[in-house]
Design a protein around this motif. Structure first.
Motif, PDB file in Angstrom:
ATOM      1  N   ASN A   7       0.853  -1.187   0.000  1.00  0.00           N
ATOM      2  CA  ASN A   7       0.000   0.000   0.000  1.00  0.00           C
ATOM      3  C   ASN A   7       0.893   1.243   0.000  1.00  0.00           C
ATOM      4  O   ASN A   7       1.621   1.498   0.957  1.00  0.00           O
ATOM      5  CB  ASN A   7      -0.901  -0.017   1.242  1.00  0.00           C
ATOM      6  N   GLY A   8       0.835   2.001  -1.085  1.00  0.00           N
ATOM      7  CA  GLY A   8       1.697   3.174  -1.212  1.00  0.00           C
ATOM      8  C   GLY A   8       1.473   4.206  -0.128  1.00  0.00           C
ATOM      9  O   GLY A   8       2.416   4.870   0.317  1.00  0.00           O
ATOM     10  N   ASP A   9       0.217   4.370   0.333  1.00  0.00           N
ATOM     11  CA  ASP A   9      -0.087   5.364   1.361  1.00  0.00           C
ATOM     12  C   ASP A   9       0.516   4.997   2.711  1.00  0.00           C
ATOM     13  O   ASP A   9       0.743   5.870   3.555  1.00  0.00           O
ATOM     14  CB  ASP A   9      -1.600   5.528   1.500  1.00  0.00           C
ATOM     15  N   LEU A  10       0.728   3.706   2.939  1.00  0.00           N
ATOM     16  CA  LEU A  10       1.283   3.249   4.213  1.00  0.00           C
ATOM     17  C   LEU A  10       2.766   2.912   4.121  1.00  0.00           C
ATOM     18  O   LEU A  10       3.346   2.420   5.096  1.00  0.00           O
ATOM     19  CB  LEU A  10       0.509   2.009   4.710  1.00  0.00           C
ATOM     20  N   PHE A  11       3.373   3.169   2.964  1.00  0.00           N
ATOM     21  CA  PHE A  11       4.753   2.741   2.766  1.00  0.00           C
ATOM     22  C   PHE A  11       5.712   3.489   3.701  1.00  0.00           C
ATOM     23  O   PHE A  11       6.585   2.884   4.318  1.00  0.00           O
ATOM     24  CB  PHE A  11       5.159   2.965   1.310  1.00  0.00           C
ATOM     25  N   ARG A  12       5.553   4.801   3.812  1.00  0.00           N
ATOM     26  CA  ARG A  12       6.466   5.563   4.675  1.00  0.00           C
ATOM     27  C   ARG A  12       6.315   5.197   6.146  1.00  0.00           C
ATOM     28  O   ARG A  12       7.327   4.982   6.830  1.00  0.00           O
ATOM     29  CB  ARG A  12       6.241   7.059   4.456  1.00  0.00           C
TER      30      ARG A  12
ATOM     31  N   LEU B 191       5.408   2.383   7.267  1.00  0.00           N
ATOM     32  CA  LEU B 191       5.971   1.038   7.369  1.00  0.00           C
ATOM     33  C   LEU B 191       7.493   1.091   7.440  1.00  0.00           C
ATOM     34  O   LEU B 191       8.118   0.378   8.248  1.00  0.00           O
ATOM     35  CB  LEU B 191       5.528   0.199   6.173  1.00  0.00           C
ATOM     36  N   LEU B 192       8.115   1.926   6.611  1.00  0.00           N
ATOM     37  CA  LEU B 192       9.572   2.079   6.655  1.00  0.00           C
ATOM     38  C   LEU B 192      10.038   2.565   8.016  1.00  0.00           C
ATOM     39  O   LEU B 192      11.021   2.053   8.578  1.00  0.00           O
ATOM     40  CB  LEU B 192      10.035   3.059   5.577  1.00  0.00           C
TER      41      LEU B 192
END
Length: 310
Positions: free
Chosen positions: A161-166, A168-169
């Motif tokens: 999910n691109g919106d949750l990628f940051r 998550l990192l």
């Protein structure tokens, strides 16, 4: 009466044994850190591996056009890098300080050592293992979604999910390295004199006021020093960590300067342009360190290095 001032060569002869002990370390730095810097000349050439560094055509600043002319792919990578850098500075960097303060407040040394050992372990895992663990826990067929499905709930889209990628990192970095980073801060806490705490207690200060007026000032110098050093690598936001998850998210959300250099240089074969981007990134890092160190001196802190007094 002062003695005769030694010349440079006399000082070398006087300290010859110490210099011999330092020689192996100096050679390692010279061969593996300083000598490779000569390869930055590729940034000013149309480098072709079969022609070699010196046989490739000189193109001057042509490779830097991707930076100065605002190539959309480069600007996207720069934007993502700056956002992740800011988030790490605000959320990730203070985490070890807070954790060190919490561990320091524990009265039992045995419990403190056990907790420290547990918190240190993730640091020794490679990013391949860390990413695989998060995928097994949060992926589409991971432990969390299997649990939700088995109880009649809809699965969550977290991995990929691109919106949750940051977020998550950041969660991965904090889980992996926060515990290990507390070592320096715990060592700094150990150097604070117990007399200061006793004096504060005599003046009626509780544990909270002792932390504000004794503990935090005692940590200030170390925190500033480490923050300045981190600025030097602030534009390096986790090459391996991001590259392992890039295919699932896409370049728009996950491309940073390091992966941009890899994708355009190593994979795309545009070695000169990739080297130019990497060179600019390094120069910016040096400027940030020097600037932050100057600001630290203005506030009375030693910083990375102290200026010579007049």
């Amino acid at each position: 009466m002062t003695g005769r001032r030694l010349t440079f060569w006399q000082k070398l002869w006087r300290d010859r044994m110490l210099l011999m002990f330092a020689l192996p370390g100096f050679m390692v730095l010279l061969i593996y850190h300083y000598y490779p810097l000569l390869g930055n000349i590729i940034a000013f050439k149309n480098y072709r591996p079969y022609r070699g560094v010196w046989g490739s055509d000189w193109v001057a600043l042509d490779n830097f056009r991707v930076i100065f002319e605002g190539d959309p792919a480069f600007m996207n990578a720069l934007t993502n890098t700056l956002i992740l850098t800011l988030l790490q500075a605000v959320l990730v960097f203070p985490a070890p300080v807070v954790l060190a303060l919490l561990l320091n407040s524990l009265l039992s040394e045995r419990i403190k050592r056990v907790i420290q050992s547990i918190l240190y372990l993730p640091h020794f895992l490679s990013w391949v293992v860390v990413v695989a663990l998060f995928q097994q826990l949060l992926g589409g067929s991971g432990l969390l979604n299997n649990f939700l499905r088995s109880h009649g709930y809809e699965a969550l889209s977290i991995i990929g999910n691109g919106d949750l990628f940051r977020p998550l990192l950041l969660a991965q970095v904090m889980w992996k390295d926060t515990g290990w980073a507390t070592i320096i801060f715990l060592a700094a806490l150990a150097t604070i004199s117990a007399d200061l705490y006793e004096a504060a207690a005599v003046d009626g200060a509780g544990r909270w006021r002792q932390m504000i007026h004794v503990t935090i000032p005692g940590l200030k110098g170390v925190v500033i020093l480490l923050f300045i050093l981190q600025l030097g690598t602030s534009l390096t936001v986790g090459f391996e960590q991001i590259l392992l998850q890039q295919n699932a998210v896409g370049l728009q959300k996950s491309e940073v300067l390091d992966t941009y250099v890899y994708n355009r240089g190593v994979i795309g074969g545009n070695w000169g342009m990739a080297t130019a981007v990497g060179l600019v990134k390094s120069v910016v890092g040096v400027i940030l360190v020097l600037g932050a160190n100057k600001i630290a001196h203005m506030f009375g802190e030693a910083g990375v290095y102290a200026t010579r007094s007049k």
